[in-house]
Design an enzyme around this catalytic site. Structure first.
Site, PDB file in Angstrom:
ATOM      1  N   SER A 112      44.363 -21.921 197.057  1.00  0.00           N
ATOM      2  CA  SER A 112      45.644 -22.109 197.734  1.00  0.00           C
ATOM      3  C   SER A 112      46.411 -20.816 197.984  1.00  0.00           C
ATOM      4  O   SER A 112      45.909 -19.926 198.656  1.00  0.00           O
ATOM      5  CB  SER A 112      46.476 -23.092 196.924  1.00  0.00           C
ATOM      6  OG  SER A 112      47.581 -23.493 197.664  1.00  0.00           O
ATOM      7  N   HIS A 113      47.591 -20.681 197.386  1.00  0.00           N
ATOM      8  CA  HIS A 113      48.438 -19.516 197.663  1.00  0.00           C
ATOM      9  C   HIS A 113      48.004 -18.277 196.884  1.00  0.00           C
ATOM     10  O   HIS A 113      48.585 -17.216 197.043  1.00  0.00           O
ATOM     11  CB  HIS A 113      49.885 -19.860 197.307  1.00  0.00           C
ATOM     12  CG  HIS A 113      50.038 -20.255 195.872  1.00  0.00           C
ATOM     13  ND1 HIS A 113      49.621 -21.477 195.397  1.00  0.00           N
ATOM     14  CD2 HIS A 113      50.508 -19.587 194.808  1.00  0.00           C
ATOM     15  CE1 HIS A 113      49.841 -21.543 194.107  1.00  0.00           C
ATOM     16  NE2 HIS A 113      50.389 -20.417 193.707  1.00  0.00           N
ATOM     17  N   ASP A 292      50.259 -21.529 203.796  1.00  0.00           N
ATOM     18  CA  ASP A 292      49.568 -20.796 202.733  1.00  0.00           C
ATOM     19  C   ASP A 292      48.051 -20.793 202.921  1.00  0.00           C
ATOM     20  O   ASP A 292      47.547 -21.221 203.957  1.00  0.00           O
ATOM     21  CB  ASP A 292      49.948 -21.381 201.367  1.00  0.00           C
ATOM     22  CG  ASP A 292      49.341 -22.753 201.136  1.00  0.00           C
ATOM     23  OD1 ASP A 292      49.115 -23.472 202.128  1.00  0.00           O
ATOM     24  OD2 ASP A 292      49.091 -23.115 199.976  1.00  0.00           O
ATOM     25  N   ASP A 294      45.515 -22.570 201.949  1.00  0.00           N
ATOM     26  CA  ASP A 294      44.775 -23.780 202.311  1.00  0.00           C
ATOM     27  C   ASP A 294      45.566 -24.707 203.233  1.00  0.00           C
ATOM     28  O   ASP A 294      45.165 -25.848 203.457  1.00  0.00           O
ATOM     29  CB  ASP A 294      44.330 -24.523 201.055  1.00  0.00           C
ATOM     30  CG  ASP A 294      45.484 -24.959 200.175  1.00  0.00           C
ATOM     31  OD1 ASP A 294      46.554 -24.314 200.229  1.00  0.00           O
ATOM     32  OD2 ASP A 294      45.333 -25.948 199.441  1.00  0.00           O
ATOM     33  N   ASP A 296      48.531 -26.236 203.036  1.00  0.00           N
ATOM     34  CA  ASP A 296      49.336 -27.388 202.627  1.00  0.00           C
ATOM     35  C   ASP A 296      50.809 -27.037 202.380  1.00  0.00           C
ATOM     36  O   ASP A 296      51.632 -27.930 202.195  1.00  0.00           O
ATOM     37  CB  ASP A 296      48.717 -28.119 201.424  1.00  0.00           C
ATOM     38  CG  ASP A 296      48.505 -27.221 200.217  1.00  0.00           C
ATOM     39  OD1 ASP A 296      48.838 -26.024 200.291  1.00  0.00           O
ATOM     40  OD2 ASP A 296      47.989 -27.740 199.203  1.00  0.00           O
ATOM     41  N   ARG A 297      51.137 -25.742 202.378  1.00  0.00           N
ATOM     42  CA  ARG A 297      52.550 -25.387 202.181  1.00  0.00           C
ATOM     43  C   ARG A 297      53.199 -24.986 203.501  1.00  0.00           C
ATOM     44  O   ARG A 297      52.506 -24.622 204.452  1.00  0.00           O
ATOM     45  CB  ARG A 297      52.672 -24.213 201.225  1.00  0.00           C
ATOM     46  CG  ARG A 297      52.189 -24.507 199.845  1.00  0.00           C
ATOM     47  CD  ARG A 297      52.520 -23.360 198.941  1.00  0.00           C
ATOM     48  NE  ARG A 297      52.051 -23.671 197.602  1.00  0.00           N
ATOM     49  CZ  ARG A 297      52.503 -23.087 196.506  1.00  0.00           C
ATOM     50  NH1 ARG A 297      53.423 -22.141 196.602  1.00  0.00           N
ATOM     51  NH2 ARG A 297      52.046 -23.421 195.322  1.00  0.00           N
ATOM     52  N   GLU A 379      59.618 -28.271 195.559  1.00  0.00           N
ATOM     53  CA  GLU A 379      60.393 -27.049 195.796  1.00  0.00           C
ATOM     54  C   GLU A 379      59.506 -25.852 196.137  1.00  0.00           C
ATOM     55  O   GLU A 379      59.989 -24.845 196.629  1.00  0.00           O
ATOM     56  CB  GLU A 379      61.263 -26.716 194.585  1.00  0.00           C
ATOM     57  CG  GLU A 379      60.544 -26.639 193.238  1.00  0.00           C
ATOM     58  CD  GLU A 379      59.511 -25.562 193.126  1.00  0.00           C
ATOM     59  OE1 GLU A 379      59.799 -24.437 193.563  1.00  0.00           O
ATOM     60  OE2 GLU A 379      58.413 -25.851 192.594  1.00  0.00           O
ATOM     61  N   LYS A 391      50.109 -32.453 200.519  1.00  0.00           N
ATOM     62  CA  LYS A 391      51.188 -31.848 201.274  1.00  0.00           C
ATOM     63  C   LYS A 391      50.576 -31.211 202.518  1.00  0.00           C
ATOM     64  O   LYS A 391      49.380 -30.942 202.549  1.00  0.00           O
ATOM     65  CB  LYS A 391      51.964 -30.855 200.432  1.00  0.00           C
ATOM     66  CG  LYS A 391      51.151 -29.767 199.748  1.00  0.00           C
ATOM     67  CD  LYS A 391      52.053 -29.018 198.777  1.00  0.00           C
ATOM     68  CE  LYS A 391      51.364 -27.823 198.141  1.00  0.00           C
ATOM     69  NZ  LYS A 391      50.647 -28.175 196.915  1.00  0.00           N
TER      70      LYS A 391
HETATM   71  C1  VG1 Z   1      52.390 -24.706 191.954  1.00  0.00           C
HETATM   72  C2  VG1 Z   1      53.654 -25.373 192.440  1.00  0.00           C
HETATM   73  C3  VG1 Z   1      53.424 -26.859 192.629  1.00  0.00           C
HETATM   74  C4  VG1 Z   1      52.242 -27.079 193.574  1.00  0.00           C
HETATM   75  C5  VG1 Z   1      51.026 -26.349 193.044  1.00  0.00           C
HETATM   76  C6  VG1 Z   1      49.854 -26.419 193.983  1.00  0.00           C
HETATM   77  O1  VG1 Z   1      52.036 -25.223 190.680  1.00  0.00           O
HETATM   78  O2  VG1 Z   1      54.708 -25.156 191.551  1.00  0.00           O
HETATM   79  O3  VG1 Z   1      54.600 -27.453 193.122  1.00  0.00           O
HETATM   80  O4  VG1 Z   1      51.957 -28.449 193.685  1.00  0.00           O
HETATM   81  O5  VG1 Z   1      51.328 -24.967 192.861  1.00  0.00           O
HETATM   82  O6  VG1 Z   1      50.188 -25.917 195.229  1.00  0.00           O
HETATM   83  P1  VG1 Z   1      52.374 -24.449 189.309  1.00  0.00           P
HETATM   84  O7  VG1 Z   1      51.753 -25.265 188.232  1.00  0.00           O
HETATM   85  O8  VG1 Z   1      51.801 -23.082 189.462  1.00  0.00           O
HETATM   86  O9  VG1 Z   1      53.857 -24.392 189.228  1.00  0.00           O
HETATM   87  V1  VG1 Z   1      49.023 -25.171 196.179  1.00  0.00           V
HETATM   88  O10 VG1 Z   1      49.620 -24.989 197.690  1.00  0.00           O
HETATM   89  O11 VG1 Z   1      48.795 -23.727 195.239  1.00  0.00           O
HETATM   90  O12 VG1 Z   1      47.648 -26.155 196.011  1.00  0.00           O
HETATM   91 CO    CO Z   2      48.212 -24.653 199.011  1.00  0.00          CO
END
Ligand code: VG1
Ligand code: CO
Length: 558
Positions: A112-113, A292, A294, A296-297, A379, A391
Site C-alpha cells: 500500500s502506502h 496511494d 495500491d 485505495d486511499r 482518517e 476503500k
Molecule cells: C493504516 C491506517 C488504517 C488503514 C491501514 C491500511 O493502518 O491507519 O486506517 O486501514 O493503514 O491502509 P495502521 O495500522 O498503520 O494505522 V493501506 O492504504 O496501507 O492498505
Molecule cells: Co492502500
C-alpha cells in the site's frame, strides 16, 4: 505436475491491519512467500474448482510472487485464476473483480502506502468472496497455520505471460490475464454522472491527479483523461516532473514503477507536498487529488483548501445523493474509531445509522454486506462505499467531482457551508515513526494503567470525561475485538486517541489522533495545529511521548 515441498515455519507471519507486510529481503527468504500463501490456502475450505483473483500494485517483487501464487493455486486445486495484465490490479479493482466474477477470494500483493524497491516493503493480503479483506478469524487462522506449516504444494510449469490478455492452462487450472482497468472503469461509470463531470471539465475546470508512480496511473488515465475528457497531462501532472526533474510531458508518474520513483506512495501532506503547494498557489487548478500505492486511499485538495479525510467522509456523505449511484440516499455511515466525529453529525441530520469500528477496512465488511452502512471512511485517507469491499481512492475523487459538477461551487465553498451547518471538527494525526518497539509498547502499557484514574482529572481548561481502550462488538457476527486504541475523551467533546500502527515494517509507529469540535462559524478559519495546541500539549503530558520516545516532534503531521 504437482510437487509437495517440505518447508520450515517462520514465526513472524502475523497479518497486521491490512495483510502481511515485510521488507522485500524478508519475503525473499527461502519459502517465505510460499509458506504464507500455503497457510492461506490451508485456512480455507471449499475452493476446489473455484476462481481465485490475483493482482498487485506493481511494486518490486510483484511479478515473482504472482508466478508462485498461480502455480500454488493450481497445485491446491483452484479451477481458475484471474490475474490483471502486468500483474496489476488496484486494491479496489481486485475487490470488484472478485465480486463481479463470483470468485472464491483473491490474493492482493501490496504494501500500500509503504515504499517499494529491493530493500523496501512488500505485502500479501487475502480477500474473501465478498471482495473484502479477510476478517480477523481468517487472519488468525492463517497466522496459526504459518507457525506449524511443514510443506507446500506447487506445480512445475513455465511462467505465465502476464503482459498479454488471454487464457493459459497451468496443469488443470485455467489462468486468464484480464484488463485491470475495464471492469472497474465501467463500475465507476455506473455510479457517477460522467456527462456532468465532462461538461464541468470542458468548461475549463482544471483537475490535477498525482498517481505517485503507483497503481492508479492506468486507471486515472483511462477515466479522467479518456472518459472525462480532461486534457492530457491532468493525470501526469507537472508535480513529479518538478520533483524528479523529469522532462515536461514525461509519463513516468502514471506508469506504475516498482519503486514508486523512490518516493513513499502515501498521499499525505508530507509525501504529496508538491501537490499541496500547487493547490495553494494563486494560479492553482480547481481540484487536486492523489492516491496511494495500491489505489485505495485518496487525498483531496481543492483550490486553497486541504480537506481532511475525516471532513471528506462527512462532506461526501452529506452530498452523496447528488451522484446517481447514491440518489436514493444512504443506509448508514461507518467510520473507524480514530476518524473524527464530523460524519456522526451528518448521520444524525440524515437520521441514519452511524457505526464506529476499529482501524482497518476488514471491520466494515459485515456492515456493508448487511446493508447497515453505505459509505465508510477512515482518517487515514480512505473512503469507500458498498460498490466494493475496500476503500477506493478514485471512487472518492470521482464522487467529489460529481458533487462539484452538481453544486457548481468550489471545494472551498462546499467546505465552508458544511462547517457552517454542522460545525467544524478540527483534526490532526501525529505519527512518530520507527520508534523503538519496547519504548512504544511500554508507553501504551503505562497509558492503559492510567486509564481508570483519569476521569475527572483536569489539564488546564481540559477535564477528562472518560478514558478507555476501545473494544468493538461487531453487531453482525457478534465477534469482539479488544485493545483497538486508547481514547481519552474530554468534557466538551475534544479527544485524544493513541494506537500503534499495524502496517509498519521497522520499529513501531505511534499514532496520536487529536480532535476538537468547534461550533462557532467565526472560529472556522483557524490554523489546525493552533486550534489543537492545548490538546497536543496534553496528549504529550498524559502519555509522556517526548520522554518515552526521545522524540521532540512527530515524524509526520497530517
Ligand atoms: C493504516 C491506517 C488504517 C488503514 C491501514 C491500511 O493502518 O491507519 O486506517 O486501514 O493503514 O491502509 P495502521 O495500522 O498503520 O494505522 V493501506 O492504504 O496501507 O492498505
Ligand atoms: Co492502500
Amino acid at each position: 505436475m504437482t510437487r509437495t515441498v517440505s518447508t520450515n515455519p517462520y514465526s513472524d507471519q502475523k497479518p497486521g491491519t491490512s495483510g502481511l507486510r515485510k521488507k522485500v529481503p524478508v519475503f525473499q527468504q527461502k519459502n517465505y512467500a510460499e509458506n504464507f500463501i500455503q497457510s492461506i490456502f490451508d485456512s480455507l475450505d471449499g475452493f476446489e474448482g473455484q476462481t481465485l483473483v490475483i493482482g498487485g500494485d506493481g511494486r518490486y517483487y510483484n511479478r515473482e510472487v504472482i508466478q508462485k501464487a498461480i502455480k500454488m493455486a493450481a497445485a491446491n486445486g483452484f479451477g481458475r485464476v484471474l490475474v490483471g495484465r502486468g500483474g496489476i490490479l488496484s486494491t479496489p479493482a481486485a475487490s470488484h473483480v472478485i465480486r463481479k466474477y463470483k470468485a472464491f477470494g483473491g490474493i492482493v500483493l501490496s504494501a500500500s502506502h509503504n515504499p517499494g524497491g529491493p530493500t523496501e516493503d512488500f505485502g500479501i493480503k487475502y480477500n474473501v468472496g465478498n471482495g473484502g479483506p479477510a476478517p480477523e478469524k481468517v487472519t488468525d487462522a492463517i497466522f496459526a497455520r504459518s507457525k506449524t506449516i511443514d510443506s507446500y504444494r506447487i506445480v512445475d510449469a513455465p511462467d505465465v505471460n502476464l503482459d498479454a490478455e488471454g487464457s493459459h492452462q497451468v496443469d488443470d487450472m485455467t489462468v486468464t490475464v484480464i484488463d485491470p482497468v475495464a471492469d472497474y472503469a465501467e463500475l465507476m461509470e455506473s455510479l457517477f454522472d460522467f456527462d456532468a463531470i465532462r461538461k464541468l471539465i470542458a468548461g475549463g475546470f482544471r483537475v490535477v491527479f498525482d498517481a505517485m508512480s503507483a497503481v492508479t496511473g492506468p486507471y486515472a488515465k483511462e477515466i479522467i483523461e479518456k472518459r472525462l475528457g480532461a486534457p492530457k497531462g491532468s493525470v501526469m501532472m507537472e508535480i513529479i516532473e518538478q520533483r524528479l526533474g523529469a522532462p515536461k510531458g514525461s509519463v513516468m508518474n502514471f506508469i506504475p514503477l516498482p519503486d514508486f520513483g523512490g518516493h513513499h506512495p502515501d498521499p499525505n501532506l508530507v509525501h504529496a507536498r508538491a501537490l499541496y503547494e500547487t493547490m495553494m498557489a494563486p494560479d492553482a487548478p480547481d481540484f487536486g487529488a492523489a492516491s496511494d500505492g495500491d489505489g485505495d486511499r485518496n487525498l483531496i485538495i481543492g483550490k486553497s483548501i486541504f480537506v481532511t479525510p475525516s471532513d471528506s467522509l462527512a462532506m461526501l456523505a452529506a452530498n452523496a445523493h447528488l451522484a446517481p449511484g447514491y440518489a436514493k440516499g444512504l443506509a448508514g455511515i461507518a467510520r473507524s474509531m480514530p476518524t473524527s466525529g464530523a460524519a456522526d453529525r451528518v448521520a444524525e441530520k440524515l437520521g441514519i445509522g452511524i457505526y464506529e469500528t476499529p482501524t482497518g477496512w476488514k471491520f466494515f465488511g459485515n456492515l456493508l454486506d448487511e446493508g447497515l452502512a453505505t459509505i465508510c471512511g477512515e482518517e487515514s485517507a480512505g473512503t469507500g462505499s458498498n460498490h466494493v469491499r475496500e476503500k477506493d481512492g478514485l471512487w472518492a475523487v470521482l464522487l467529489w467531482l460529481n458533487i462539484l459538477a452538481a453544486r457548481k461551487e468550489s471545494a472551498l465553498e462546499i467546505a465552508r457551508k458544511h462547517w457552517a451547518t454542522y460545525g467544524r471538527n478540527y483534526y490532526s494525526r501525529h505519527d512518530y515513526e520507527e520508534v523503538d518497539s519496547d519504548a512504544a509498547n511500554s508507553l501504551i502499557t503505562a497509558l492503559r494503567d492510567k486509564l481508570a484514574a483519569l476521569p475527572g482529572t483536569s489539564f488546564g481548561a481540559l477535564t477528562v470525561d472518560t478514558a478507555d481502550d476501545f473494544s468493538y462488538h461487531d453487531p453482525v457476527d457478534k465477534s469482539v475485538s479488544k485493545n483497538q486504541g486508547i481514547r481519552i475523551l474530554f468534557k466538551g467533546g475534544s479527544r485524544v486517541v493513541y494506537r500503534l500502527s499495524g502496517t509498519g515494517t521497522s520499529g513501531a509507529t505511534l499514532r496520536v489522533y487529536i480532535e476538537r469540535y468547534e461550533p462557532d462559524p467565526a472560529r472556522h478559519d483557524l490554523d489546525t495545529q493552533e486550534a489543537l495546541a492545548d490538546l497536543i500539549a496534553v496528549a504529550d503530558e498524559i502519555a509522556e511521548i517526548k520522554a518515552r520516545t526521545g522524540r521532540d516532534q512527530p515524524s509526520v503531521i497530517t
